[in-house]
Design a protein around this motif. Structure first.
Motif, short mmCIF file in Angstrom:
data_model
loop_
_atom_site.label_atom_id
_atom_site.label_comp_id
_atom_site.label_asym_id
_atom_site.label_seq_id
_atom_site.Cartn_x
_atom_site.Cartn_y
_atom_site.Cartn_z
N GLY A 50 0.80 -1.22 0.00
CA GLY A 50 0.00 0.00 0.00
C GLY A 50 0.83 1.27 0.00
O GLY A 50 0.36 2.33 0.42
N MET A 51 2.05 1.20 -0.49
CA MET A 51 2.95 2.36 -0.52
C MET A 51 2.71 3.12 -1.83
O MET A 51 3.47 3.01 -2.78
N GLU A 52 1.63 3.90 -1.84
CA GLU A 52 1.20 4.55 -3.08
C GLU A 52 2.24 5.52 -3.64
O GLU A 52 2.47 5.57 -4.85
N GLN A 53 2.85 6.31 -2.79
CA GLN A 53 3.84 7.28 -3.24
C GLN A 53 5.06 6.56 -3.84
O GLN A 53 5.57 6.95 -4.89
N ALA A 54 5.51 5.52 -3.19
CA ALA A 54 6.65 4.75 -3.69
C ALA A 54 6.29 4.05 -4.99
O ALA A 54 7.09 3.99 -5.93
N ARG A 55 5.06 3.55 -5.09
CA ARG A 55 4.61 2.90 -6.31
C ARG A 55 4.61 3.90 -7.46
O ARG A 55 5.07 3.61 -8.57
N ALA A 56 4.10 5.11 -7.20
CA ALA A 56 4.07 6.15 -8.22
C ALA A 56 5.49 6.53 -8.66
O ALA A 56 5.75 6.72 -9.86
N SER A 57 6.41 6.61 -7.72
CA SER A 57 7.81 6.94 -8.04
C SER A 57 8.44 5.84 -8.89
O SER A 57 9.12 6.12 -9.88
N ALA A 58 8.22 4.59 -8.51
CA ALA A 58 8.78 3.46 -9.26
C ALA A 58 8.20 3.42 -10.67
O ALA A 58 8.93 3.21 -11.64
N LEU A 59 6.90 3.67 -10.79
CA LEU A 59 6.25 3.70 -12.10
C LEU A 59 6.83 4.82 -12.97
O LEU A 59 7.11 4.62 -14.15
N GLN A 60 7.02 5.97 -12.37
CA GLN A 60 7.57 7.11 -13.10
C GLN A 60 9.00 6.81 -13.58
O GLN A 60 9.34 7.07 -14.73
N MET A 61 9.81 6.22 -12.70
CA MET A 61 11.18 5.86 -13.07
C MET A 61 11.17 4.80 -14.17
O MET A 61 11.94 4.87 -15.14
N GLU A 62 10.28 3.83 -14.04
CA GLU A 62 10.15 2.75 -15.03
C GLU A 62 9.81 3.33 -16.40
O GLU A 62 10.45 2.99 -17.41
N THR A 63 8.83 4.21 -16.44
CA THR A 63 8.38 4.81 -17.70
C THR A 63 9.47 5.67 -18.32
O THR A 63 9.73 5.58 -19.53
N LEU A 64 10.11 6.49 -17.51
CA LEU A 64 11.18 7.35 -18.02
C LEU A 64 12.35 6.53 -18.55
O LEU A 64 12.90 6.83 -19.62
N ALA A 65 12.72 5.48 -17.84
CA ALA A 65 13.83 4.63 -18.29
C ALA A 65 13.46 3.90 -19.58
O ALA A 65 14.29 3.79 -20.49
N LYS A 66 12.23 3.44 -19.66
CA LYS A 66 11.78 2.74 -20.87
C LYS A 66 11.87 3.66 -22.09
O LYS A 66 12.22 3.24 -23.18
N ASN A 67 11.54 4.93 -21.87
CA ASN A 67 11.58 5.93 -22.95
C ASN A 67 12.96 6.57 -23.10
O ASN A 67 13.10 7.54 -23.84
N GLU A 68 13.94 6.05 -22.35
CA GLU A 68 15.31 6.55 -22.37
C GLU A 68 15.39 8.05 -22.16
O GLU A 68 16.10 8.78 -22.86
N ALA A 69 14.69 8.50 -21.15
CA ALA A 69 14.68 9.92 -20.78
C ALA A 69 16.04 10.31 -20.20
O ALA A 69 16.88 9.46 -19.90
N ASP A 70 16.21 11.59 -20.00
CA ASP A 70 17.44 12.13 -19.43
C ASP A 70 17.64 11.56 -18.02
O ASP A 70 16.70 11.52 -17.22
N PHE A 71 18.87 11.13 -17.73
CA PHE A 71 19.13 10.50 -16.44
C PHE A 71 18.97 11.46 -15.27
O PHE A 71 18.63 11.03 -14.17
N ALA A 72 19.20 12.73 -15.47
CA ALA A 72 18.99 13.69 -14.38
C ALA A 72 17.54 13.67 -13.93
O ALA A 72 17.23 13.74 -12.74
#
Length: 113
Positions: A64-86
């Motif tokens: 039930g760690m919603e904030q952590a889940r949202a952060s992990a999802l955001q990192m996952e999506t950005l990495a998948k799209n090869e976003a800027d590492f910063a």
């Protein structure tokens, strides 16, 4: 307390061994995954960041760690799209803090498992 056992309790249907097993797996795997994620960020490895964020996401969701889940999802999506590492790395400190806090709370609440 930034975690909730609601989802686990619903799945466990009163099975304390199941609950303890899920907590044990979380405590064994997630801190190591978090450490590996930090290394992958340092190495600027999009694929590895994606894989680790993807692996962490359901574990934090189960607690039930919603904030952590949202952060992990955001990192996952950005990495998948090869976003800027910063941009990806900027999310990590919050995720790390939340997970470390929950690990400490779980060790206190469920010690010894």
């Amino acid at each position: 307390m930034i975690y909730s056992l609601d989802k686990i309790n619903e799945m466990a249907d009163g099975d304390e061994d199941f609950i303890n097993s899920v907590i044990s797996v979380f405590l064994e795997e997630v801190p190591q995954d978090l450490e590996d994620l930090e290394i992958a960020l340092d190495q600027k490895n999009h694929r590895k960041v994606y894989e680790l964020a993807h692996k962490i996401k359901p574990n934090v969701d189960l607690l039930g760690m919603e904030q952590a889940r949202a952060s992990a999802l955001q990192m996952e999506t950005l990495a998948k799209n090869e976003a800027d590492f910063a941009e990806i790395a900027a999310i990590f400190p919050g995720l790390k803090k939340d997970i470390q806090q929950v690990v400490a709370e779980l060790k206190t609440d469920f010690d010894p498992l």
